[in-house]
Motif scaffolding. Structure first.
Motif, PDB file in Angstrom:
ATOM      1  N   SER A  72       0.856  -1.185   0.000  1.00 23.98           N
ATOM      2  CA  SER A  72       0.000   0.000   0.000  1.00 23.98           C
ATOM      3  C   SER A  72       0.889   1.231   0.000  1.00 23.98           C
ATOM      4  N   ALA A  73       0.347   2.355  -0.459  1.00 24.52           N
ATOM      5  CA  ALA A  73       1.115   3.598  -0.491  1.00 24.52           C
ATOM      6  C   ALA A  73       1.485   4.045   0.914  1.00 24.52           C
ATOM      7  N   THR A  74       0.565   3.874   1.860  1.00 24.02           N
ATOM      8  CA  THR A  74       0.827   4.288   3.241  1.00 24.02           C
ATOM      9  C   THR A  74       2.005   3.507   3.815  1.00 24.02           C
ATOM     10  N   GLU A  75       2.005   2.211   3.581  1.00 23.22           N
ATOM     11  CA  GLU A  75       3.078   1.360   4.084  1.00 23.22           C
ATOM     12  C   GLU A  75       4.396   1.670   3.377  1.00 23.22           C
ATOM     13  N   ALA A  76       4.312   1.931   2.069  1.00 26.69           N
ATOM     14  CA  ALA A  76       5.522   2.279   1.306  1.00 26.69           C
ATOM     15  C   ALA A  76       6.144   3.549   1.858  1.00 26.69           C
ATOM     16  N   PHE A  77       5.309   4.540   2.141  1.00 27.08           N
ATOM     17  CA  PHE A  77       5.803   5.802   2.678  1.00 27.08           C
ATOM     18  C   PHE A  77       6.415   5.587   4.063  1.00 27.08           C
ATOM     19  N   GLN A  78       5.802   4.723   4.858  1.00 27.54           N
ATOM     20  CA  GLN A  78       6.344   4.413   6.182  1.00 27.54           C
ATOM     21  C   GLN A  78       7.716   3.760   6.062  1.00 27.54           C
ATOM     22  N   ALA A  79       7.859   2.865   5.074  1.00 28.35           N
ATOM     23  CA  ALA A  79       9.145   2.202   4.855  1.00 28.35           C
ATOM     24  C   ALA A  79      10.221   3.218   4.484  1.00 28.35           C
ATOM     25  N   LEU A  80       9.894   4.128   3.571  1.00 31.75           N
ATOM     26  CA  LEU A  80      10.855   5.137   3.141  1.00 31.75           C
ATOM     27  C   LEU A  80      11.203   6.089   4.276  1.00 31.75           C
ATOM     28  N   GLU A  81      10.213   6.446   5.084  1.00 31.12           N
ATOM     29  CA  GLU A  81      10.464   7.321   6.235  1.00 31.12           C
ATOM     30  C   GLU A  81      11.414   6.653   7.224  1.00 31.12           C
ATOM     31  N   SER A  82      11.342   5.327   7.310  1.00 33.48           N
ATOM     32  CA  SER A  82      12.202   4.587   8.240  1.00 33.48           C
ATOM     33  C   SER A  82      13.627   4.458   7.709  1.00 33.48           C
ATOM     34  N   GLY A  83      13.822   4.815   6.429  1.00 33.53           N
ATOM     35  CA  GLY A  83      15.157   4.762   5.851  1.00 33.53           C
ATOM     36  C   GLY A  83      15.356   3.696   4.794  1.00 33.53           C
ATOM     37  N   ALA A  84      14.334   2.872   4.554  1.00 35.91           N
ATOM     38  CA  ALA A  84      14.455   1.825   3.537  1.00 35.91           C
ATOM     39  C   ALA A  84      14.640   2.460   2.165  1.00 35.91           C
ATOM     40  N   ARG A  85      15.369   1.781   1.314  1.00 41.10           N
ATOM     41  CA  ARG A  85      15.570   2.258  -0.052  1.00 41.10           C
ATOM     42  C   ARG A  85      14.668   1.529  -1.034  1.00 41.10           C
ATOM     43  N   GLY A  86      14.069   0.434  -0.583  1.00 38.32           N
ATOM     44  CA  GLY A  86      13.222  -0.336  -1.478  1.00 38.32           C
ATOM     45  C   GLY A  86      11.959  -0.800  -0.793  1.00 38.32           C
ATOM     46  N   TYR A  87      10.898  -0.943  -1.572  1.00 40.81           N
ATOM     47  CA  TYR A  87       9.623  -1.461  -1.068  1.00 40.81           C
ATOM     48  C   TYR A  87       9.020  -2.282  -2.195  1.00 40.81           C
ATOM     49  N   VAL A  88       8.866  -3.582  -1.982  1.00 43.33           N
ATOM     50  CA  VAL A  88       8.386  -4.471  -3.040  1.00 43.33           C
ATOM     51  C   VAL A  88       7.346  -5.452  -2.514  1.00 43.33           C
ATOM     52  N   HIS A  89       6.611  -6.057  -3.433  1.00 36.46           N
ATOM     53  CA  HIS A  89       5.696  -7.137  -3.082  1.00 36.46           C
ATOM     54  C   HIS A  89       6.549  -8.358  -2.755  1.00 36.46           C
ATOM     55  N   ALA A  90       6.239  -9.035  -1.672  1.00 39.41           N
ATOM     56  CA  ALA A  90       7.033 -10.191  -1.246  1.00 39.41           C
ATOM     57  C   ALA A  90       6.997 -11.326  -2.261  1.00 39.41           C
ATOM     58  N   LEU A  91       5.973 -11.348  -3.114  1.00 41.99           N
ATOM     59  CA  LEU A  91       5.847 -12.417  -4.098  1.00 41.99           C
ATOM     60  C   LEU A  91       6.246 -11.948  -5.495  1.00 41.99           C
ATOM     61  N   SER A  92       7.066 -10.898  -5.564  1.00 39.58           N
ATOM     62  CA  SER A  92       7.534 -10.389  -6.857  1.00 39.58           C
ATOM     63  C   SER A  92       8.375 -11.449  -7.572  1.00 39.58           C
ATOM     64  N   PRO A  93       8.388 -11.425  -8.898  1.00 36.96           N
ATOM     65  CA  PRO A  93       9.240 -12.364  -9.657  1.00 36.96           C
ATOM     66  C   PRO A  93      10.708 -12.154  -9.307  1.00 36.96           C
ATOM     67  N   PRO A  94      11.506 -13.205  -9.378  1.00 39.63           N
ATOM     68  CA  PRO A  94      12.930 -13.108  -9.048  1.00 39.63           C
ATOM     69  C   PRO A  94      13.659 -11.990  -9.794  1.00 39.63           C
ATOM     70  N   GLU A  95      13.351 -11.816 -11.079  1.00 35.55           N
ATOM     71  CA  GLU A  95      14.032 -10.788 -11.863  1.00 35.55           C
ATOM     72  C   GLU A  95      13.741  -9.396 -11.318  1.00 35.55           C
ATOM     73  N   LEU A  96      12.502  -9.173 -10.889  1.00 34.37           N
ATOM     74  CA  LEU A  96      12.163  -7.862 -10.323  1.00 34.37           C
ATOM     75  C   LEU A  96      12.887  -7.652  -8.998  1.00 34.37           C
ATOM     76  N   LEU A  97      12.993  -8.704  -8.194  1.00 34.48           N
ATOM     77  CA  LEU A  97      13.707  -8.596  -6.922  1.00 34.48           C
ATOM     78  C   LEU A  97      15.177  -8.257  -7.160  1.00 34.48           C
ATOM     79  N   ARG A  98      15.774  -8.892  -8.165  1.00 35.21           N
ATOM     80  CA  ARG A  98      17.177  -8.590  -8.474  1.00 35.21           C
ATOM     81  C   ARG A  98      17.336  -7.146  -8.955  1.00 35.21           C
ATOM     82  N   GLN A  99      16.375  -6.701  -9.751  1.00 39.86           N
ATOM     83  CA  GLN A  99      16.435  -5.327 -10.249  1.00 39.86           C
ATOM     84  C   GLN A  99      16.295  -4.331  -9.098  1.00 39.86           C
TER      85      GLN A  99
END
Length: 210
Positions: A72-99
């Motif tokens: 969700s956008a709210t959760e993504a913003f919370q992640a970025l506020e905490s200092g994370a550089r990435g926010y992805v779906h846990a079930l993303s394809p391997p290629e997207l995770l590598r990217q």
């Protein structure tokens, strides 16, 4: 550089192993003893107290990404506020995770394209007066009237489709105007546009969407 996954309540997802064959799945209790500056750590949001954990890992010099099973956008913003550089779906394809990992390891920020407009809007509102004071800046005045209208709509968090509907133009025209805005202001994407107009142009952002 090592890659770690911290997850609570879920077994290791096979595609994580496909994406990063040498990655280790460990607990939040173990990470402080294992991680070193420059490591990449992925934290799932089912981990208890994940925002402060992310902030602590960032202070220790790790490149941190957050994984969610219901993004969700709210959760993504919370992640970025905490200092994370990435926010992805846990079930993303391997290629997207590598990217995504490549981006965050190079000081960029990765957020799914479908959430990018909402995250930008949240950043705009959080920065508040810093951004709102910028339309009078000389660089902003270099834009045409329609380019300024498109830029302001994007800053409010509107998607290309929403901007097109608001301004009564086609989505293709919105993309053309937005491309001109990016070129004139020397930015690559929506998030850099917000940061540039807030005087934070040295931040490196890769949103995955124009």
């Amino acid at each position: 550089m090592a890659t770690y996954f911290i997850s609570q309540g879920h077994d290791e997802i096979p595609r994580w192993r496909v994406a990063f064959s040498d990655a280790r799945l460990i607990s939040a209790r173990e990470i402080n003893a294992r991680t070193a500056r420059g490591d990449c750590v992925w934290v799932t949001v089912d981990t208890q107290g994940w925002p402060p954990l992310v902030a602590d890992l960032c202070r220790r010099g790790a490149a941190v990404g957050v994984m969610s099973y219901s993004p969700s956008a709210t959760e993504a913003f919370q992640a970025l506020e905490s200092g994370a550089r990435g926010y992805v779906h846990a079930l993303s394809p391997p290629e997207l995770l590598r990217q995504a990992q490549l981006v965050i390891m190079n000081q960029g920020i990765w957020v799914p394209p479908e959430l990018m407009a909402r995250v930008v809007g949240g950043t705009y509102r959080a920065l508040g007066s810093q951004v709102k004071a910028q339309p009078q800046a000389e660089e902003f005045q270099a834009l045409t009237e329609r380019e300024r209208a498109v830029a302001l709509a994007v800053l409010e968090g509107q998607s290309n489709k929403e901007v097109a509907r608001t301004l009564g133009i086609t989505e293709r025209t919105v993309k053309a105007h937005l491309g001109a805005v990016f070129h004139k202001l020397g930015v690559r994407d929506r998030m850099q546009l917000v940061l540039r107009l807030a005087g934070l142009s040295h931040s490196l952002v890769d949103a995955g969407q124009a």
